[in-house]
Design a protein around this motif. Structure first.
Motif, PDB file in Angstrom:
ATOM      1  N   GLN A 211      -5.048   2.552   4.916  1.00  0.00           N
ATOM      2  CA  GLN A 211      -5.467   1.460   4.039  1.00  0.00           C
ATOM      3  C   GLN A 211      -5.503   0.135   4.806  1.00  0.00           C
ATOM      4  OE1 GLN A 211      -2.470   2.576   0.989  1.00  0.00           O
ATOM      5  NE2 GLN A 211      -4.143   2.284  -0.476  1.00  0.00           N
TER       6      GLN A 211
ATOM      7  N   GLY B 182      -0.986   4.732   3.925  1.00  0.00           N
ATOM      8  CA  GLY B 182      -0.859   3.277   4.041  1.00  0.00           C
ATOM      9  C   GLY B 182      -1.407   2.719   5.338  1.00  0.00           C
TER      10      GLY B 182
ATOM     11  N   TYR C 101       0.848  -1.184   0.000  1.00  0.00           N
ATOM     12  CA  TYR C 101       0.000   0.000   0.000  1.00  0.00           C
ATOM     13  C   TYR C 101       0.888   1.240   0.000  1.00  0.00           C
ATOM     14  CZ  TYR C 101      -3.956  -3.035   1.039  1.00  0.00           C
ATOM     15  OH  TYR C 101      -4.926  -4.002   0.982  1.00  0.00           O
TER      16      TYR C 101
END
Length: 139
Positions: free
Chosen positions: A62, A59, A52
């Motif tokens: 995510q 990230g 990610y």
């Protein structure tokens, strides 16, 4: 099992060494990581890792979204507690989500050793039962 691998800059070498040492165990699972951490682990071990964004670029969020949808089973997040992080609210949110959804979280080498051995012994299989029974349903 779906496993997330995350490390702050000063802890990346530690996580790469850890992933190298336990490559045989990690290879039996589906791995996800934030940007540079995932790249470094993949280059060092040859493990297949879905990458990610880097943490500061989203990230952490995510991976947090995967946790909230009950799509993550364990998180190895080698944190640097001595350096201020510009994305600390995202880090805090990720840790909170692990607590909310009962996701095993290792934030240091000591806990990571216990968690990886638990994975090796099948002690985290209760995650499959929870997902099958829909006890934690993020869908």
């Amino acid at each position: 099992m779906n496993i997330a691998l995350i490390a702050h800059d000063k802890k990346k070498n530690d996580l790469v060494q850890f992933a190298t040492a336990y490559q045989a165990i990690f290879s039996k699972h589906t791995l996800f990581a934030t940007g540079t951490t995932g790249l470094r682990i993949s280059e060092a071990t040859g493990l297949n890792i879905t990458r990610y964004q880097s943490g500061p670029l989203g990230g952490d969020q995510q991976i947090g979204a995967m946790i909230a949808r009950n799509k993550m089973d364990a998180v190895f997040f080698f944190r640097d507690p001595l350096t201020a992080q510009p994305h600390e609210p995202d880090v805090t949110a990720l840790v909170r989500l692990c607590d909310v959804y009962s996701i095993p979280l290792a934030t240091n080498m000591g806990t990571a050793e216990l968690l990886i051995r638990g994975l090796e012994l099948g002690l985290i299989e209760w995650r499959n039962i929870i997902k099958e029974n829909g006890e934690i349903d993020g869908e």
